[in-house]
Design an enzyme around this catalytic site. Structure first.
Site, PDB file in Angstrom:
ATOM      1  N   ASP A  21       0.830  -1.208   0.000  1.00 15.72           N
ATOM      2  CA  ASP A  21       0.000   0.000   0.000  1.00 15.72           C
ATOM      3  C   ASP A  21       0.865   1.258   0.000  1.00 15.72           C
ATOM      4  O   ASP A  21       0.589   2.230  -0.709  1.00 15.72           O
ATOM      5  CB  ASP A  21      -0.925   0.016   1.221  1.00 15.72           C
ATOM      6  CG  ASP A  21      -2.163  -0.850   1.016  1.00 15.72           C
ATOM      7  OD1 ASP A  21      -2.175  -1.642   0.051  1.00 15.72           O
ATOM      8  OD2 ASP A  21      -3.110  -0.743   1.809  1.00 15.72           O
ATOM      9  N   ASN A  63      -5.721  -3.086  -5.067  1.00 17.39           N
ATOM     10  CA  ASN A  63      -6.887  -3.130  -4.186  1.00 17.39           C
ATOM     11  C   ASN A  63      -6.608  -2.340  -2.913  1.00 17.39           C
ATOM     12  O   ASN A  63      -7.123  -2.647  -1.844  1.00 17.39           O
ATOM     13  CB  ASN A  63      -7.239  -4.581  -3.843  1.00 17.39           C
ATOM     14  CG  ASN A  63      -8.632  -4.707  -3.244  1.00 17.39           C
ATOM     15  OD1 ASN A  63      -9.481  -3.835  -3.409  1.00 17.39           O
ATOM     16  ND2 ASN A  63      -8.873  -5.795  -2.538  1.00 17.39           N
ATOM     17  N   GLY A  65      -7.405   0.414  -0.917  1.00 15.43           N
ATOM     18  CA  GLY A  65      -8.478   1.386  -0.756  1.00 15.43           C
ATOM     19  C   GLY A  65      -8.002   2.734  -0.250  1.00 15.43           C
ATOM     20  O   GLY A  65      -8.384   3.787  -0.775  1.00 15.43           O
ATOM     21  N   SER A 137     -16.954   4.204   5.137  1.00 19.29           N
ATOM     22  CA  SER A 137     -15.508   4.337   5.297  1.00 19.29           C
ATOM     23  C   SER A 137     -15.160   5.744   5.758  1.00 19.29           C
ATOM     24  O   SER A 137     -15.593   6.731   5.156  1.00 19.29           O
ATOM     25  CB  SER A 137     -14.785   4.044   3.980  1.00 19.29           C
ATOM     26  OG  SER A 137     -13.397   4.268   4.113  1.00 19.29           O
ATOM     27  N   GLN A 139     -12.321   6.866   5.367  1.00 21.98           N
ATOM     28  CA  GLN A 139     -11.314   7.329   4.414  1.00 21.98           C
ATOM     29  C   GLN A 139     -11.858   8.432   3.504  1.00 21.98           C
ATOM     30  O   GLN A 139     -11.100   9.267   3.025  1.00 21.98           O
ATOM     31  CB  GLN A 139     -10.806   6.152   3.576  1.00 21.98           C
ATOM     32  CG  GLN A 139     -10.006   5.150   4.383  1.00 21.98           C
ATOM     33  CD  GLN A 139      -9.694   3.892   3.605  1.00 21.98           C
ATOM     34  OE1 GLN A 139     -10.065   3.754   2.439  1.00 21.98           O
ATOM     35  NE2 GLN A 139      -9.019   2.961   4.250  1.00 21.98           N
ATOM     36  N   ASP A 281     -10.720  -3.098  11.715  1.00 24.80           N
ATOM     37  CA  ASP A 281      -9.711  -3.970  11.110  1.00 24.80           C
ATOM     38  C   ASP A 281      -9.300  -5.108  12.032  1.00 24.80           C
ATOM     39  O   ASP A 281      -8.704  -6.091  11.578  1.00 24.80           O
ATOM     40  CB  ASP A 281      -8.470  -3.154  10.727  1.00 24.80           C
ATOM     41  CG  ASP A 281      -8.688  -2.320   9.470  1.00 24.80           C
ATOM     42  OD1 ASP A 281      -9.661  -2.589   8.738  1.00 24.80           O
ATOM     43  OD2 ASP A 281      -7.888  -1.402   9.222  1.00 24.80           O
ATOM     44  N   LYS A 308     -14.782  -4.185   2.718  1.00 26.17           N
ATOM     45  CA  LYS A 308     -13.316  -4.136   2.770  1.00 26.17           C
ATOM     46  C   LYS A 308     -12.731  -4.924   1.602  1.00 26.17           C
ATOM     47  O   LYS A 308     -13.377  -5.111   0.573  1.00 26.17           O
ATOM     48  CB  LYS A 308     -12.828  -4.684   4.114  1.00 26.17           C
ATOM     49  CG  LYS A 308     -13.228  -3.824   5.306  1.00 26.17           C
ATOM     50  CD  LYS A 308     -12.418  -2.544   5.370  1.00 26.17           C
ATOM     51  CE  LYS A 308     -12.659  -1.780   6.645  1.00 26.17           C
ATOM     52  NZ  LYS A 308     -11.819  -0.565   6.739  1.00 26.17           N
ATOM     53  N   GLU A 309     -11.489  -5.407   1.741  1.00 32.19           N
ATOM     54  CA  GLU A 309     -10.886  -6.205   0.680  1.00 32.19           C
ATOM     55  C   GLU A 309     -11.739  -7.428   0.344  1.00 32.19           C
ATOM     56  O   GLU A 309     -11.671  -7.966  -0.755  1.00 32.19           O
ATOM     57  CB  GLU A 309      -9.481  -6.652   1.091  1.00 32.19           C
ATOM     58  CG  GLU A 309      -8.436  -5.548   1.025  1.00 32.19           C
ATOM     59  CD  GLU A 309      -8.407  -4.646   2.242  1.00 32.19           C
ATOM     60  OE1 GLU A 309      -7.454  -3.877   2.375  1.00 32.19           O
ATOM     61  OE2 GLU A 309      -9.345  -4.707   3.065  1.00 32.19           O
ATOM     62  N   HIS A 353      -5.600  -9.545   3.266  1.00 32.67           N
ATOM     63  CA  HIS A 353      -4.443  -9.673   4.148  1.00 32.67           C
ATOM     64  C   HIS A 353      -4.825  -9.899   5.595  1.00 32.67           C
ATOM     65  O   HIS A 353      -4.164 -10.646   6.312  1.00 32.67           O
ATOM     66  CB  HIS A 353      -3.550  -8.433   4.016  1.00 32.67           C
ATOM     67  CG  HIS A 353      -4.251  -7.134   4.314  1.00 32.67           C
ATOM     68  ND1 HIS A 353      -3.700  -6.149   5.109  1.00 32.67           N
ATOM     69  CD2 HIS A 353      -5.455  -6.633   3.917  1.00 32.67           C
ATOM     70  CE1 HIS A 353      -4.520  -5.122   5.192  1.00 32.67           C
ATOM     71  NE2 HIS A 353      -5.592  -5.386   4.470  1.00 32.67           N
ATOM     72  N   ARG A 354      -5.877  -9.258   6.073  1.00 31.34           N
ATOM     73  CA  ARG A 354      -6.247  -9.399   7.486  1.00 31.34           C
ATOM     74  C   ARG A 354      -6.796 -10.800   7.780  1.00 31.34           C
ATOM     75  O   ARG A 354      -6.600 -11.327   8.883  1.00 31.34           O
ATOM     76  CB  ARG A 354      -7.252  -8.331   7.879  1.00 31.34           C
ATOM     77  CG  ARG A 354      -6.742  -6.921   7.622  1.00 31.34           C
ATOM     78  CD  ARG A 354      -6.668  -6.085   8.885  1.00 31.34           C
ATOM     79  NE  ARG A 354      -6.046  -4.799   8.594  1.00 31.34           N
ATOM     80  CZ  ARG A 354      -4.805  -4.473   8.926  1.00 31.34           C
ATOM     81  NH1 ARG A 354      -4.052  -5.335   9.589  1.00 31.34           N
ATOM     82  NH2 ARG A 354      -4.304  -3.291   8.625  1.00 31.34           N
ATOM     83  N   LYS A 379       0.411  -6.560   1.600  1.00 31.11           N
ATOM     84  CA  LYS A 379      -0.406  -5.348   1.515  1.00 31.11           C
ATOM     85  C   LYS A 379      -0.161  -4.413   2.691  1.00 31.11           C
ATOM     86  O   LYS A 379      -0.138  -3.196   2.529  1.00 31.11           O
ATOM     87  CB  LYS A 379      -1.895  -5.714   1.438  1.00 31.11           C
ATOM     88  CG  LYS A 379      -2.811  -4.542   1.166  1.00 31.11           C
ATOM     89  CD  LYS A 379      -4.241  -5.003   1.039  1.00 31.11           C
ATOM     90  CE  LYS A 379      -5.105  -3.902   0.450  1.00 31.11           C
ATOM     91  NZ  LYS A 379      -5.037  -2.632   1.168  1.00 31.11           N
TER      92      LYS A 379
END
Length: 398
Positions: A21, A63, A65, A137, A139, A281, A308-309, A353-354, A379
């Site tokens: 990222d 991907n 975000g 989000s 973000q 997360d 999310k992803e 990834h999480r 990521k």
């Protein structure tokens, strides 16, 4: 990186992440005319004071975000047409609320009808008031706040409805302040960024990442072991740092020092009822810990995890169920009922990834677990498997 790019002069970012990222963000800024170069664990950024230019070739965002949503706003001040290309999943992730806010401010943004490709025509920003929803989000809101000082006029951001992951907005404002932005007002209906504020170059030390720190702490919790995580701070603005308090409430011993935090697993973990909106997360991490607790765990107020992803709520219910866990999926969260006869299985991770990192934790207690797409950890936490090997070698359940 965004703050440094919009300042005029050289900024030094120490303890920078080596994640994909971060690399995508640095590359995107470089394509827009900012020089961001790596020197060891330091990133040196030669900011342009907001003078950016649309690149000749599309900016890849994969991907990521956060990277894409922040760069989308940054591109509104770049002269010319900026094109972004993302992974297929990116086209399914929420973006409309940010696009709507940017369009209210005068941006010309459009998506390709079939491909995960977006175009931004820069230099058209004029609106001084925007309304934005950030329930899917935070973000979106952070993206607007980060770019507002570069628009050259005051900006009032009115937040409609509830806000997800509000701690990240606090982190955004804190970083902006460290790069010289003063006078941002927090109002009952949102935020106001005055005209005339400018970013200044800075030397910035990145805190240890509380999200990544959750995995070794969770490892101690589920194995009854002891882990010391360096570099995290009790007074951090990172909402994910509150995960320490969750583990404490579940029965772990927690000790803070100047060097970091030590977590000692309990003989028996207790289930918990918790609102995870400020640290979504870490829902996958907590879900795995909850498998080994006594009593059920209720995770609430995280409906936005579906965007999310992966659809993390559905993924957790499906995959942890393969281990023999009893998971009840709700609209805004999960109920987890521990079971005695957990067993190994091959777990899908949906390129998330999480999920990869959280499912790996279950392998500290349950033999025979195969986790798909292990490289997805790049990521956010490239050294995860290296660190995880240390946890595995010292696990009493190995």
């Amino acid at each position: 990186l965004v703050c440094a790019a919009l300042a005029k002069g050289e900024s030094i970012i120490q303890n920078a992440s080596e994640s994909d990222d971060t690399a995508l963000m640095a590359n995107g800024l470089n394509q827009l005319g900012v020089l961001a170069r790596k020197s060891g664990e330091t990133l040196i950024v030669h900011g342009t004071g907001g003078k950016l230019f649309a690149p000749k070739f599309p900016i890849p965002v994969g991907n990521a975000g956060t990277t894409f949503r922040f760069l989308l706003s940054v591109a509104t001040i770049a002269a010319g047409k900026t094109v972004f290309e993302g992974a297929e999943r990116m086209a399914d992730r929420p973006l409309h609320d940010l696009l709507s806010a940017l369009q209210q401010a005068g941006a010309k943004v459009q998506k390709h009808p079939a491909l995960p490709r977006w175009e931004v025509h820069g230099g058209t920003m004029s609106g001084e008031t925007v309304n934005i929803r950030s329930d899917k989000s935070s973000q979106f809101l952070s993206s607007l706040l980060l770019i507002a000082p570069a628009w050259g006029h005051p900006l009032s951001v009115r937040v409609e409805g509830s806000m997800s992951s509000s701690s990240y907005v606090s982190m955004t404002l804190d970083v902006m302040k460290q790069f010289g932005i003063r006078g941002v007002e927090i109002r009952p209906d949102g935020y106001f960024v005055p005209a005339g504020v400018r970013y200044s170059p800075a030397t910035f030390v990145v805190e240890a990442d509380a999200s990544s720190a959750s995995y070794p702490m969770a490892a101690a919790a589920i194995t009854g072991g002891r882990v010391m995580v360096e570099g995290v701070r009790q007074e951090s603005t990172q909402g994910d740092m509150q995960f320490v308090e969750i583990l404490k409430a579940m029965g772990c011993d927690v000790t803070w020092s100047e060097a970091g935090v030590t977590v000692q697993g309990a003989g028996a973990l207790k289930g918990i009822d918790v609102d995870m909106n400020r640290m979504p997360d870490l829902v996958p991490t907590l879900s795995v810990v909850a498998l080994f607790a006594e009593g059920s765990t209720c995770i609430r107020n995280v409906a936005h995890l579906r965007f999310k992803e992966s659809d993390r709520l559905q993924a957790l219910a499906t995959e942890l169920g393969k281990l023999g866990g009893s998971i009840h999926l709700r609209a805004d969260g999960l109920d987890i009922f521990p079971q005695k006869d957990l067993h190994g299985a091959q777990l899908r991770t949906y390129s998330d990834h999480r999920l990869v990192m959280s499912f790996a934790l279950a392998g500290l207690r349950i033999p025979g677990i195969t986790v798909e797409e292990p490289d997805s950890v790049r990521k956010s936490y490239p050294r995860f498997w290296e660190e995880f090997e240390r946890l595995y070698q010292s696990s009493p359940h190995r």
